[in-house]
Design an enzyme around this catalytic site. Structure first.
Site, mmCIF file in Angstrom:
data_model
loop_
_atom_site.group_PDB
_atom_site.id
_atom_site.type_symbol
_atom_site.label_atom_id
_atom_site.label_comp_id
_atom_site.label_asym_id
_atom_site.label_seq_id
_atom_site.Cartn_x
_atom_site.Cartn_y
_atom_site.Cartn_z
ATOM 1 N N THR A 79 1.904 71.430 6.146
ATOM 2 C CA THR A 79 3.162 72.026 5.726
ATOM 3 C C THR A 79 4.134 72.053 6.895
ATOM 4 O OG1 THR A 79 1.962 73.429 4.164
ATOM 5 C CG2 THR A 79 4.191 74.110 4.739
ATOM 6 N N GLY A 80 5.404 71.836 6.616
ATOM 7 C CA GLY A 80 6.416 71.940 7.649
ATOM 8 C C GLY A 80 7.285 70.706 7.728
ATOM 9 N N SER A 81 8.362 70.804 8.512
ATOM 10 C CA SER A 81 9.370 69.749 8.543
ATOM 11 C C SER A 81 8.855 68.457 9.168
ATOM 12 C CB SER A 81 10.606 70.236 9.300
ATOM 13 O OG SER A 81 10.265 70.652 10.618
ATOM 14 N N ASP B 107 3.506 75.651 15.047
ATOM 15 C CA ASP B 107 4.630 76.418 15.571
ATOM 16 C C ASP B 107 4.637 76.391 17.095
ATOM 17 O OD1 ASP B 107 5.467 77.236 12.967
ATOM 18 O OD2 ASP B 107 3.823 78.673 12.964
ATOM 19 N N GLY C 167 5.205 79.065 8.046
ATOM 20 C CA GLY C 167 5.469 78.901 6.623
ATOM 21 C C GLY C 167 4.517 79.680 5.741
ATOM 22 N N GLU D 223 -4.131 75.758 5.286
ATOM 23 C CA GLU D 223 -4.090 74.732 6.324
ATOM 24 C C GLU D 223 -5.374 74.734 7.148
ATOM 25 O OE1 GLU D 223 0.724 74.541 7.188
ATOM 26 O OE2 GLU D 223 -0.509 76.016 8.225
ATOM 27 N N LYS E 209 7.851 72.338 20.583
ATOM 28 C CA LYS E 209 6.676 73.107 20.164
ATOM 29 C C LYS E 209 5.628 73.231 21.270
ATOM 30 C CE LYS E 209 8.452 73.592 16.143
ATOM 31 N NZ LYS E 209 7.887 73.065 14.903
#
Length: 235
Positions: A32-34, A90, A109, A115, A133
């Protein structure tokens, strides 16, 4: 795709590089994530070109994107194993000389429970990130998914181990964030986390904790997208 934080070009390079590791017939964990979204989109293009894979999404967000780009989906209990998991972070501990090199903080998120399940089940787990990051030592707040009735008790126990918990509030509606699993999230500040494995163990032992966002010893590599390429950290 416009994303918040870090360079879009760097994120795209990291995500697309990870997608190159996927072979025909793979079962792939879809994080998940951009940055991971770029990997999912790249896999969708490969599927259009004939690649046959099955994906296991870790959140509603990744499930929706995977369906949009044509990736066949499955679940952990329907497969014999996961060949590769691709996921973001993150924060990534990036000092090779420090304890916990390659440890992660995830959960921005609120999808870190699923995850972690998928990433831990994978034969290989690759993190995709941009340079923003990376940090010598983990220092971001650690998200902890908690059973709703236990959030005040867990908050007290977090304070006992040196953290400062904050119940994550939703944006756009009144009340707290609710995870895909129906639970709440405490964002817990510990300052500099010099011994991530020890802290992860202590948090896992707290009654009422479903899962926390410290990922220690799980990642096999981090692909760091830069403005002109991809740097690989192997662990």
């Amino acid at each position: 795709m416009k994303t918040a934080g870090g360079s879009d070009a760097a994120k795209r390079r990291a995500g697309e590089r990870a997608a190159e590791d996927v072979a025909d017939g793979f079962v792939v964990g879809l994080g998940t994530g951009s940055t991971t979204a770029y990997a999912i989109e790249a896999l969708g293009r490969a599927v259009d070109d004939g690649l046959e894979i099955r994906g296991i999404p870790t959140s509603f967000q990744s499930r929706r994107l995977a369906l949009e780009v044509g990736i066949e989906l499955t679940t952990l209990d329907a497969v014999e194993g996961v060949d590769l998991a691709i996921d973001g972070a993150d924060q990534v501990a990036d000092d090779p000389a420090a304890d916990g090199y390659g440890a992660l903080i995830k959960g921005g998120g609120a999808a870190h429970t699923r995850e972690k399940l998928v990433d831990a089940a994978a034969d290989r787990f690759v993190v995709v990130a941009d340079p923003s990051k990376l940090a010598p030592t983990l220092e971001r707040s650690v998200p902890i998914e908690v059973i709703p009735d236990a959030h005040t008790v867990v908050a007290d126990r977090v304070r006992d181990v040196g953290g400062e918990p904050t119940l994550r509030e939703a944006e756009g509606k009144d009340g707290p964030v609710v995870t895909d699993n129906g639970n709440l999230v405490l964002d817990c500040a510990f300052g500099s986390i010099d011994e991530p494995e020890a802290l992860a163990t202590r948090l896992s032992r707290l009654p009422g904790v479903v899962e926390h966002g410290l990922f220690v010893g799980l990642a096999d590599a981090t692909y760091v997208g830069t403005e002109d390429g991809v740097e690989v950290r192997d662990y």
